[in-house]
Motif scaffolding. Structure first.
Motif, PDB file in Angstrom:
ATOM      1  N   GLY A  40      14.898   8.748   7.382  1.00  0.00           N
ATOM      2  CA  GLY A  40      15.416   8.423   6.066  1.00  0.00           C
ATOM      3  C   GLY A  40      15.571   6.936   5.802  1.00  0.00           C
ATOM      4  N   GLN A  41      15.515   6.106   6.852  1.00  0.00           N
ATOM      5  CA  GLN A  41      15.679   4.673   6.643  1.00  0.00           C
ATOM      6  C   GLN A  41      14.427   4.060   6.028  1.00  0.00           C
ATOM      7  OE1 GLN A  41      16.943   3.371  10.605  1.00  0.00           O
ATOM      8  NE2 GLN A  41      19.015   3.118   9.817  1.00  0.00           N
ATOM      9  N   GLU A  42      14.647   3.040   5.192  1.00  0.00           N
ATOM     10  CA  GLU A  42      13.525   2.320   4.593  1.00  0.00           C
ATOM     11  C   GLU A  42      12.848   1.463   5.644  1.00  0.00           C
ATOM     12  OE1 GLU A  42      13.768   1.064   0.247  1.00  0.00           O
ATOM     13  OE2 GLU A  42      15.835   0.798   0.960  1.00  0.00           O
ATOM     14  N   VAL A  43      11.505   1.442   5.595  1.00  0.00           N
ATOM     15  CA  VAL A  43      10.725   0.626   6.520  1.00  0.00           C
ATOM     16  C   VAL A  43       9.559  -0.015   5.785  1.00  0.00           C
ATOM     17  CG1 VAL A  43      11.304   1.942   8.610  1.00  0.00           C
ATOM     18  CG2 VAL A  43       9.294   2.579   7.263  1.00  0.00           C
ATOM     19  N   VAL A  44       9.066  -1.093   6.366  1.00  0.00           N
ATOM     20  CA  VAL A  44       7.809  -1.702   5.948  1.00  0.00           C
ATOM     21  C   VAL A  44       6.942  -1.762   7.200  1.00  0.00           C
ATOM     22  CG1 VAL A  44       6.661  -3.706   4.958  1.00  0.00           C
ATOM     23  CG2 VAL A  44       8.952  -3.073   4.173  1.00  0.00           C
ATOM     24  N   VAL A  45       5.744  -1.182   7.106  1.00  0.00           N
ATOM     25  CA  VAL A  45       4.822  -1.132   8.240  1.00  0.00           C
ATOM     26  C   VAL A  45       3.752  -2.198   8.034  1.00  0.00           C
ATOM     27  CG1 VAL A  45       3.192   0.290   9.530  1.00  0.00           C
ATOM     28  CG2 VAL A  45       5.229   1.334   8.515  1.00  0.00           C
ATOM     29  N   LEU A  46       3.591  -3.079   9.015  1.00  0.00           N
ATOM     30  CA  LEU A  46       2.545  -4.096   8.988  1.00  0.00           C
ATOM     31  C   LEU A  46       1.509  -3.706  10.022  1.00  0.00           C
ATOM     32  CD1 LEU A  46       5.533  -5.525   8.692  1.00  0.00           C
ATOM     33  CD2 LEU A  46       4.143  -7.560   8.486  1.00  0.00           C
ATOM     34  N   GLY A  47       0.241  -3.677   9.631  1.00  0.00           N
ATOM     35  CA  GLY A  47      -0.788  -3.291  10.579  1.00  0.00           C
ATOM     36  C   GLY A  47      -2.161  -3.248   9.950  1.00  0.00           C
ATOM     37  N   THR A  48      -3.020  -2.394  10.489  1.00  0.00           N
ATOM     38  CA  THR A  48      -4.371  -2.219   9.968  1.00  0.00           C
ATOM     39  C   THR A  48      -4.627  -0.734   9.757  1.00  0.00           C
ATOM     40  OG1 THR A  48      -5.275  -2.144  12.212  1.00  0.00           O
ATOM     41  CG2 THR A  48      -5.313  -4.276  11.092  1.00  0.00           C
ATOM     42  N   LEU A  49      -5.464  -0.433   8.765  1.00  0.00           N
ATOM     43  CA  LEU A  49      -5.809   0.951   8.479  1.00  0.00           C
ATOM     44  C   LEU A  49      -6.693   1.496   9.598  1.00  0.00           C
ATOM     45  CD1 LEU A  49      -5.674   3.298   6.429  1.00  0.00           C
ATOM     46  CD2 LEU A  49      -7.794   2.408   5.449  1.00  0.00           C
ATOM     47  N   ALA A  50      -6.277   2.615  10.193  1.00  0.00           N
ATOM     48  CA  ALA A  50      -7.080   3.265  11.227  1.00  0.00           C
ATOM     49  C   ALA A  50      -8.053   4.250  10.593  1.00  0.00           C
ATOM     50  CB  ALA A  50      -6.181   3.982  12.230  1.00  0.00           C
ATOM     51  N   ARG A  51      -7.555   5.049   9.640  1.00  0.00           N
ATOM     52  CA  ARG A  51      -8.415   5.973   8.897  1.00  0.00           C
ATOM     53  C   ARG A  51      -7.704   6.406   7.630  1.00  0.00           C
ATOM     54  NH1 ARG A  51      -7.663  11.230   8.646  1.00  0.00           N
ATOM     55  NH2 ARG A  51      -6.092  12.239   9.928  1.00  0.00           N
ATOM     56  N   GLY A  52      -8.507   6.756   6.610  1.00  0.00           N
ATOM     57  CA  GLY A  52      -7.963   7.233   5.349  1.00  0.00           C
ATOM     58  C   GLY A  52      -7.738   8.732   5.417  1.00  0.00           C
ATOM     59  N   GLY A  53      -7.953   9.410   4.292  1.00  0.00           N
ATOM     60  CA  GLY A  53      -7.792  10.856   4.261  1.00  0.00           C
ATOM     61  C   GLY A  53      -6.513  11.265   3.576  1.00  0.00           C
ATOM     62  N   GLU A  54      -6.206  12.567   3.696  1.00  0.00           N
ATOM     63  CA  GLU A  54      -5.014  13.107   3.035  1.00  0.00           C
ATOM     64  C   GLU A  54      -3.738  12.468   3.551  1.00  0.00           C
ATOM     65  OE1 GLU A  54      -2.845  17.398   2.612  1.00  0.00           O
ATOM     66  OE2 GLU A  54      -5.021  17.369   2.654  1.00  0.00           O
TER      67      GLU A  54
ATOM     68  N   SER B 183       0.818  -1.212   0.000  1.00  0.00           N
ATOM     69  CA  SER B 183       0.000   0.000   0.000  1.00  0.00           C
ATOM     70  C   SER B 183       0.853   1.263   0.000  1.00  0.00           C
ATOM     71  CB  SER B 183      -0.902   0.015   1.234  1.00  0.00           C
ATOM     72  OG  SER B 183      -1.745  -1.108   1.249  1.00  0.00           O
ATOM     73  N   THR B 184       0.291   2.334  -0.587  1.00  0.00           N
ATOM     74  CA  THR B 184       0.880   3.673  -0.533  1.00  0.00           C
ATOM     75  C   THR B 184      -0.191   4.601   0.022  1.00  0.00           C
ATOM     76  OG1 THR B 184       0.118   4.298  -2.730  1.00  0.00           O
ATOM     77  CG2 THR B 184       2.262   3.178  -2.595  1.00  0.00           C
ATOM     78  N   ALA B 185       0.150   5.871   0.200  1.00  0.00           N
ATOM     79  CA  ALA B 185      -0.828   6.835   0.714  1.00  0.00           C
ATOM     80  C   ALA B 185      -2.069   6.869  -0.167  1.00  0.00           C
ATOM     81  CB  ALA B 185      -0.187   8.217   0.806  1.00  0.00           C
ATOM     82  N   THR B 186      -1.907   6.757  -1.478  1.00  0.00           N
ATOM     83  CA  THR B 186      -3.048   6.803  -2.399  1.00  0.00           C
ATOM     84  C   THR B 186      -3.900   5.546  -2.304  1.00  0.00           C
ATOM     85  OG1 THR B 186      -1.819   8.202  -3.934  1.00  0.00           O
ATOM     86  CG2 THR B 186      -3.700   7.021  -4.825  1.00  0.00           C
ATOM     87  N   THR B 187      -3.269   4.372  -2.341  1.00  0.00           N
ATOM     88  CA  THR B 187      -4.059   3.133  -2.333  1.00  0.00           C
ATOM     89  C   THR B 187      -4.753   2.903  -0.995  1.00  0.00           C
ATOM     90  OG1 THR B 187      -2.103   1.820  -1.724  1.00  0.00           O
ATOM     91  CG2 THR B 187      -2.610   2.023  -4.071  1.00  0.00           C
ATOM     92  N   LEU B 188      -4.239   3.454   0.098  1.00  0.00           N
ATOM     93  CA  LEU B 188      -4.906   3.304   1.388  1.00  0.00           C
ATOM     94  C   LEU B 188      -6.257   3.998   1.392  1.00  0.00           C
ATOM     95  CD1 LEU B 188      -1.969   3.804   3.933  1.00  0.00           C
ATOM     96  CD2 LEU B 188      -3.152   1.683   3.382  1.00  0.00           C
ATOM     97  N   GLY B 189      -6.399   5.034   0.552  1.00  0.00           N
ATOM     98  CA  GLY B 189      -7.664   5.764   0.491  1.00  0.00           C
ATOM     99  C   GLY B 189      -8.831   4.915   0.029  1.00  0.00           C
ATOM    100  N   GLY B 190      -8.562   3.838  -0.706  1.00  0.00           N
ATOM    101  CA  GLY B 190      -9.627   2.967  -1.192  1.00  0.00           C
ATOM    102  C   GLY B 190      -9.969   1.831  -0.252  1.00  0.00           C
ATOM    103  N   LEU B 191      -9.311   1.755   0.903  1.00  0.00           N
ATOM    104  CA  LEU B 191      -9.550   0.678   1.858  1.00  0.00           C
ATOM    105  C   LEU B 191     -10.446   1.146   2.997  1.00  0.00           C
ATOM    106  CD1 LEU B 191      -5.921  -0.753   2.133  1.00  0.00           C
ATOM    107  CD2 LEU B 191      -7.766  -1.537   0.639  1.00  0.00           C
ATOM    108  N   SER B 192     -11.024   0.186   3.690  1.00  0.00           N
ATOM    109  CA  SER B 192     -11.873   0.487   4.847  1.00  0.00           C
ATOM    110  C   SER B 192     -11.065   0.357   6.132  1.00  0.00           C
ATOM    111  CB  SER B 192     -13.053  -0.481   4.908  1.00  0.00           C
ATOM    112  OG  SER B 192     -13.799  -0.415   3.727  1.00  0.00           O
ATOM    113  N   PRO B 193     -11.367   1.176   7.146  1.00  0.00           N
ATOM    114  CA  PRO B 193     -10.682   1.034   8.430  1.00  0.00           C
ATOM    115  C   PRO B 193     -10.786  -0.401   8.956  1.00  0.00           C
ATOM    116  CG  PRO B 193     -11.938   3.055   8.397  1.00  0.00           C
ATOM    117  CD  PRO B 193     -12.310   2.297   7.146  1.00  0.00           C
ATOM    118  N   GLY B 194      -9.678  -0.894   9.491  1.00  0.00           N
ATOM    119  CA  GLY B 194      -9.624  -2.254  10.013  1.00  0.00           C
ATOM    120  C   GLY B 194      -9.016  -3.252   9.052  1.00  0.00           C
ATOM    121  N   GLU B 195      -8.866  -2.866   7.768  1.00  0.00           N
ATOM    122  CA  GLU B 195      -8.259  -3.783   6.797  1.00  0.00           C
ATOM    123  C   GLU B 195      -6.756  -3.887   7.028  1.00  0.00           C
ATOM    124  OE1 GLU B 195      -9.392  -4.055   2.645  1.00  0.00           O
ATOM    125  OE2 GLU B 195     -10.953  -2.542   3.005  1.00  0.00           O
TER     126      GLU B 195
END
Length: 197
Positions: free
Chosen positions: A127-141, A2-14
């Motif tokens: 500046g370090q690269e990361v991968v975040v594993l979790g659930t969407l809390a909320r979309g938005g900007e 996911s990126t900031a844009t693709t998260l906008g199409g998901l529902s909270p909790g996914e």
């Protein structure tokens, strides 16, 4: 991924997996760390010989901003685990991609006062690269994620690390199966001999 844009199409909790870099304006909390674990030595006397091991003394895992290819994502919770493939100390489950040891003389370490020994820090720098594993809390900007784990490295490194862990557990399960089979044979064999004799 996911990126900031693709998260906008998901529902909270996914469930989400977000790859990016830690933003440069995350506050520096200690040395160059924006999130870290502080470890102290302790004397482990549970085995036949005493060994020096490490335990977490302090966990500093604040909310973080992650820059993705299409904008920012915020890790909003402060109770996530951290992970990456670093070498020292080997027995710890959580390690960040960057480590620093505050070296103190081993001869002056008093096991009853762990702070007198070397202190070890591991965590993340901006500046370090990361991968975040979790659930969407909320979309938005600026979408927000409740992270279960923030991994230091790329998606490929995360996959490689997971495969290594899976191989370890697979081998461990085979060894355990063989030991159990051997124990079963050792228990049943005398009974079979008596019934035949």
């Amino acid at each position: 991924m996911s990126t900031a844009t693709t998260l906008g199409g998901l529902s909270p909790g996914e469930a989400v997996l977000v790859a990016g870099r830690l933003a440069g304006d995350n506050p520096v909390l200690f040395r160059r760390y924006v999130a870290y674990l502080h470890h102290e030595p302790y004397r482990d006397t549970s085995g036949s010989t005493a060994r020096t091991r490490w335990r977490v003394k302090e966990r500093v895992t604040p909310s973080l901003l992650v820059e993705t290819s299409s904008g920012r994502v915020r890790v909003r919770n402060e109770d996530y685990a951290i992970g990456a493939a670093t070498k020292e100390p080997g027995e710890l489950d959580e390690r960040g991609p960057t480590s620093w040891k505050d070296e103190k003389s081993e001869g002056s370490w008093d096991p009853s006062r762990p702070a007198t020994g070397s202190q070890w820090y591991t965590g993340f720098e901006a500046g370090q690269e990361v991968v975040v594993l979790g659930t969407l809390a909320r979309g938005g900007e600026t979408p927000e994620v409740n992270a279960t784990r923030v991994f230091g490295g790329t998606r490929e490194e995360l996959v490689s690390s997971a495969q290594g862990s899976a191989r370890f557990f697979q081998i461990a399960s085979w060894v355990l199966s063989l030991v159990c089979a051997g124990a079963l044979v050792a228990l049943v064999w005398p009974v079979l001999r008596r019934t035949r004799g």
